[in-house]
Enzyme design. Sequence first.
Site, short mmCIF file in Angstrom:
data_model
loop_
_atom_site.label_atom_id
_atom_site.label_comp_id
_atom_site.label_asym_id
_atom_site.label_seq_id
_atom_site.Cartn_x
_atom_site.Cartn_y
_atom_site.Cartn_z
CE1 TYR A 141 -106.26 -67.46 35.82
CE2 TYR A 141 -104.58 -68.64 37.03
CZ TYR A 141 -105.81 -68.62 36.39
OH TYR A 141 -106.56 -69.77 36.30
CB ILE A 153 -100.49 -60.45 39.70
CG1 ILE A 153 -99.02 -60.32 39.26
CG2 ILE A 153 -100.80 -61.88 40.11
CD1 ILE A 153 -98.04 -60.51 40.38
CB CYS A 154 -105.75 -61.68 37.47
SG CYS A 154 -107.51 -61.91 37.74
CG MET A 155 -102.95 -63.86 42.07
SD MET A 155 -101.30 -64.05 42.85
CE MET A 155 -101.75 -64.69 44.46
#
EC number: 2.3.2.23
Length: 302
Positions: free
Chosen positions: A221, A228-230
């Site tokens: 991610y 950052i894919c969060m």
Amino acid sequence: MATLLRKIGLIRLHNRDTEDPKHHHNHRGGGQQSASLRGKGGAKSGGHKQQQQQQQHPGGAGDASPGPGKGKGKRAAEVAPRDKTPAAAAPAAAAAGAGGPRDRAAGARAGPGPAVAAATGGSLVPAARQQHCTQVRSRRLMKELQDIARLSDRFISVELVDESLFDWNVKLHQVDKDSVLWQDMKETNTEFILLNLTFPDNFPFSPPFMRVLSPRLENGYVLDGGAICMELLTPRGWSSAYTVEAVMRQFAASLVKGQGRICRKAGKSKKSFSRKEAEATFKSLVKTHEKYGWVTPPVSDG
């Protein structure tokens, strides 16, 4: 003898004529007429004198030395409007304070006070709000630093960028030791994963912007530029209760779950992440997830 009688008769006639009421009335009337004539003559002479004075001292009704009766009336008429305070001006006079004329003039030059500026939406309200937000952010980040320094497992460490409390470089020293990422770190002698966190003005009510600096990672991610894919890093998924330590632990877990690896491809591994690219990528993925929702893909999809 006859002559004496005639003289006596003439005397009586004269006395009767002089004692006649009509004679007295005519006599008084003549006196009044003469007095009125004298009054007319005096008025004429007075008018003539007043005309001469007006010619010598022009000014008409606005002359500085009017007559006794008229002058008092004019002064009273001029003083009365000055003494009366209009009803609309009374609140302004009360707001100006009880000081003297100089104090009120100084207050007028100084402008409205803080209460007036606050009521009218002046520049004092944003300044006070910004100062309050800065104090809240500073206290929160100082507490975060103290809590991280007391960690016993040395999970992460923090370095301030240019000694700024609002710009951190965070070193992630540990990930799951059973993961391939941990194995990559051992094989490449990578002691930590370096990330940068910048805290906005309204932190902790808005999330920090977090990105990976080094090494260059694939999957896990981590997207272009080190974004950052969060979900918890987005305004929708963020909570002010989240701490930096909790965010870093969640990131370490997502790296392992997303099968993150250290890039070893020739040429690409040496290319550093870019903040500008990371910001653009993060903004794009937030729009995408807001449209389609946040769905965690299977681990096999990377």
